[in-house]
Design an enzyme around this catalytic site. Structure first.
Site, PDB file in Angstrom:
ATOM      1  N   ASP A 296      85.911  -8.029 110.697  1.00 42.52           N
ATOM      2  CA  ASP A 296      84.310  -8.423 110.715  1.00 42.52           C
ATOM      3  C   ASP A 296      83.481  -8.554 109.666  1.00 42.52           C
ATOM      4  O   ASP A 296      83.054  -7.082 108.596  1.00 42.52           O
ATOM      5  CB  ASP A 296      82.645  -7.880 111.208  1.00 42.52           C
TER       6      ASP A 296
ATOM      7  N   ASN B 113      87.003 -18.901 103.157  1.00 45.09           N
ATOM      8  CA  ASN B 113      86.513 -19.523 103.666  1.00 45.09           C
ATOM      9  C   ASN B 113      85.718 -18.793 105.107  1.00 45.09           C
ATOM     10  O   ASN B 113      84.848 -20.021 105.453  1.00 45.09           O
ATOM     11  CB  ASN B 113      87.921 -20.196 104.743  1.00 45.09           C
TER      12      ASN B 113
ATOM     13  N   TYR C 165      71.248 -20.014 105.580  1.00 41.08           N
ATOM     14  CA  TYR C 165      72.439 -20.192 104.627  1.00 41.08           C
ATOM     15  C   TYR C 165      72.232 -21.193 103.420  1.00 41.08           C
ATOM     16  O   TYR C 165      73.418 -20.727 102.700  1.00 41.08           O
ATOM     17  CB  TYR C 165      72.774 -21.483 105.741  1.00 41.08           C
TER      18      TYR C 165
ATOM     19  N   ALA D 284      70.187 -21.134 100.867  1.00 42.34           N
ATOM     20  CA  ALA D 284      70.513 -19.846  99.796  1.00 42.34           C
ATOM     21  C   ALA D 284      71.346 -18.863  99.485  1.00 42.34           C
ATOM     22  O   ALA D 284      72.351 -18.793  98.441  1.00 42.34           O
ATOM     23  CB  ALA D 284      69.256 -18.621 100.214  1.00 42.34           C
TER      24      ALA D 284
ATOM     25  N   LYS E 229      74.676 -20.022 100.205  1.00 38.55           N
ATOM     26  CA  LYS E 229      75.882 -21.402  99.646  1.00 38.55           C
ATOM     27  C   LYS E 229      75.304 -20.868  98.045  1.00 38.55           C
ATOM     28  O   LYS E 229      75.977 -21.689  97.084  1.00 38.55           O
ATOM     29  CB  LYS E 229      75.812 -22.629 100.414  1.00 38.55           C
TER      30      LYS E 229
HETATM   31  N1  LIG Z   1      81.251 -27.235 109.703  1.00 36.51           N
HETATM   32  C1  LIG Z   1      80.523 -27.694 108.295  1.00 36.51           C
HETATM   33  O1  LIG Z   1      80.051 -28.652 108.466  1.00 36.51           O
HETATM   34  C2  LIG Z   1      80.609 -27.320 106.938  1.00 36.51           C
HETATM   35  C3  LIG Z   1      80.096 -27.687 105.615  1.00 36.51           C
HETATM   36  C4  LIG Z   1      80.533 -27.445 104.198  1.00 36.51           C
HETATM   37  C5  LIG Z   1      80.733 -26.228 104.056  1.00 36.51           C
HETATM   38  N2  LIG Z   1      81.198 -25.326 105.607  1.00 36.51           N
HETATM   39  C6  LIG Z   1      81.889 -24.427 105.139  1.00 36.51           C
HETATM   40  O2  LIG Z   1      83.168 -23.812 105.503  1.00 36.51           O
HETATM   41  C7  LIG Z   1      83.278 -22.612 106.544  1.00 36.51           C
HETATM   42  C8  LIG Z   1      84.887 -22.644 107.239  1.00 36.51           C
HETATM   43  O3  LIG Z   1      83.281 -23.347 108.276  1.00 36.51           O
HETATM   44  P1  LIG Z   1      83.811 -23.978 109.837  1.00 36.51           P
HETATM   45  O4  LIG Z   1      83.536 -25.095 109.912  1.00 36.51           O
HETATM   46  O5  LIG Z   1      85.484 -23.851 110.231  1.00 36.51           O
HETATM   47  O6  LIG Z   1      82.886 -23.233 111.108  1.00 36.51           O
HETATM   48  P2  LIG Z   1      83.570 -22.651 111.969  1.00 36.51           P
HETATM   49  O7  LIG Z   1      84.521 -23.599 113.078  1.00 36.51           O
HETATM   50  O8  LIG Z   1      82.906 -22.207 112.776  1.00 36.51           O
HETATM   51  O9  LIG Z   1      84.757 -21.358 111.365  1.00 36.51           O
HETATM   52  C9  LIG Z   1      84.454 -20.243 110.697  1.00 36.51           C
HETATM   53  C10 LIG Z   1      84.865 -19.584 110.524  1.00 36.51           C
HETATM   54  O10 LIG Z   1      84.449 -17.880 110.025  1.00 36.51           O
HETATM   55  C11 LIG Z   1      84.770 -17.334 110.802  1.00 36.51           C
HETATM   56  N3  LIG Z   1      83.646 -15.780 110.937  1.00 36.51           N
HETATM   57  C12 LIG Z   1      82.079 -16.370 111.324  1.00 36.51           C
HETATM   58  N4  LIG Z   1      81.739 -14.973 111.280  1.00 36.51           N
HETATM   59  C13 LIG Z   1      82.132 -14.357 110.854  1.00 36.51           C
HETATM   60  C14 LIG Z   1      82.477 -12.238 110.731  1.00 36.51           C
HETATM   61  N5  LIG Z   1      81.014 -11.904 110.561  1.00 36.51           N
HETATM   62  N6  LIG Z   1      83.369 -11.917 110.163  1.00 36.51           N
HETATM   63  C15 LIG Z   1      84.644 -12.942 109.467  1.00 36.51           C
HETATM   64  N7  LIG Z   1      84.606 -13.987 110.049  1.00 36.51           N
HETATM   65  C16 LIG Z   1      83.954 -14.345 110.481  1.00 36.51           C
HETATM   66  C17 LIG Z   1      85.122 -17.633 112.121  1.00 36.51           C
HETATM   67  O11 LIG Z   1      85.527 -16.552 112.880  1.00 36.51           O
HETATM   68  P3  LIG Z   1      86.611 -16.536 114.215  1.00 36.51           P
HETATM   69  O12 LIG Z   1      87.659 -17.081 114.423  1.00 36.51           O
HETATM   70  O13 LIG Z   1      86.771 -14.794 114.399  1.00 36.51           O
HETATM   71  O14 LIG Z   1      84.674 -16.988 114.700  1.00 36.51           O
HETATM   72  C18 LIG Z   1      86.095 -18.511 111.883  1.00 36.51           C
HETATM   73  O15 LIG Z   1      86.933 -18.607 112.086  1.00 36.51           O
HETATM   74  C19 LIG Z   1      82.261 -21.979 105.731  1.00 36.51           C
HETATM   75  O16 LIG Z   1      82.055 -21.532 105.299  1.00 36.51           O
HETATM   76  C20 LIG Z   1      81.188 -23.467 106.041  1.00 36.51           C
HETATM   77  O17 LIG Z   1      79.867 -22.633 105.191  1.00 36.51           O
HETATM   78  C21 LIG Z   1      81.169 -25.937 107.027  1.00 36.51           C
END
Ligand SMILES: NC(=O)c1ccc[n+]([C@@H]2O[C@H](COP(=O)([O-])OP(=O)(O)OC[C@H]3O[C@@H](n4cnc5c(N)ncnc54)[C@H](OP(=O)(O)O)[C@@H]3O)[C@@H](O)[C@H]2O)c1
Length: 239
Positions: free
Chosen positions: A64, A90, A157, A159, A161
């Site tokens: 975590d 990521n 969020y 803030a 980023k």
């Molecule tokens: N989706 C969007 O629209 C979007 C847009 C712009 C930027 N982003 C950025 O892209 C990145 C990936 O997001 P995503 O869309 O792939 O989201 P996602 O599918 O929700 O995946 C998030 C990942 O972060 C991990 N995570 C969450 N809390 C954690 C913690 N406390 N410790 C360790 N790992 C943790 C999760 O682990 P688990 O697999 O174990 O749950 C998951 O693998 C993020 O940085 C996000 O801010 C996303």
């Protein structure tokens, strides 16, 4: 030959939507993979699947990233595989709700996962690359369109980023001209579980995680004197 071939890549949040796409794209590039998730079994299962698919070495690790124990576990895993050449920060969390309802724990967790962990993982990579004398390393911080604008109901969020962007810029400047390159990539909304929680936007217009991941790999393929320090990946048809 790609500079990435057989480089060891750590992807945090590899068990998430964009993380899985990144793991697949770096595996296809011939990289050795260290795939992080909160759940060890899911991370190991993903590593096994990608080892078979791409005929590359892959291992899982867990922790975590909001806690010191979790952060230490991932830093230990970096050492246990003999060091990491490329770090993709990521993993991220995305609390949604009115600012009036945000509690302190949510604020602290968001900064711990989205800002603090990326900083200390980058520090671990940079220290190890200096210790091993090769001085080569790549760090990619996955930011967001929320690093450049404010949106309703996501103040913490946004803030975090913005903070991650500032951190990336400083690390880039601090290591400019050395073997360490720090990149930040800022996608708009993506078709992942996190993306499902974005309010007031059309899912069908969201970015494809595989396309974002391919972009990240292409960005790292070159050793050119021209560097993609910071990039925003937006949807063409909508803001
Ligand atoms: N989706 C969007 O629209 C979007 C847009 C712009 C930027 N982003 C950025 O892209 C990145 C990936 O997001 P995503 O869309 O792939 O989201 P996602 O599918 O929700 O995946 C998030 C990942 O972060 C991990 N995570 C969450 N809390 C954690 C913690 N406390 N410790 C360790 N790992 C943790 C999760 O682990 P688990 O697999 O174990 O749950 C998951 O693998 C993020 O940085 C996000 O801010 C996303």
């Amino acid at each position: 030959m790609s500079v990435l071939l057989r480089k060891r890549v750590l992807i945090t949040g590899a068990t998430g939507g964009l993380g899985r796409a990144l793991a697949d794209a770096f595996g296809a590039e011939g990289c050795k993979l260290l795939l992080h998730g909160r759940d060890a079994e899911r991370a190991d299962a993903l590593a096994e699947a990608l080892e078979d698919r791409h005929d590359v070495e892959a291992e899982g690790c867990a922790g975590d990233l909001g806690t010191d124990e979790g952060l230490d576990a991932v830093i230990e895993a970096m050492g246990a595989v003999g060091g990491v050449d490329v770090l993709i920060n990521n993993a991220g969390i995305f609390p949604v709700g009115p600012a009036t309802e945000v509690d302190r724990a949510t604020f602290d967790d968001t900064f711990a996962v989205n800002v603090r962990a990326p900083f200390f993982l980058a520090q671990a990579l940079i220290r190890a690359s200096a210790r091993h004398g090769h001085g080569w390393g790549r760090v990619v911080n996955v930011g967001s369109s929320s690093a450049f604008a404010g949106f309703p109901n996501t103040a913490v969020y946004c803030a975090s980023k913005h903070a991650l962007l500032g951190q990336s810029r400083s690390l880039f400047a601090e290591h400019r001209g050395s073997g360490i390159r720090v990149f930040s990539v800022h996608p708009g909304s993506i078709q992942t579980e996190m993306g499902r929680r974005v309010e007031g936007q059309e899912w069908d217009t969201f970015l494809d995680p595989a396309e974002v991941a391919d972009f990240v790999v292409r960005m790292l393929r070159t050793e050119s004197a021209m560097v993609t320090e910071e990039v925003r990946l937006n949807r063409f048809e909508v803001q």
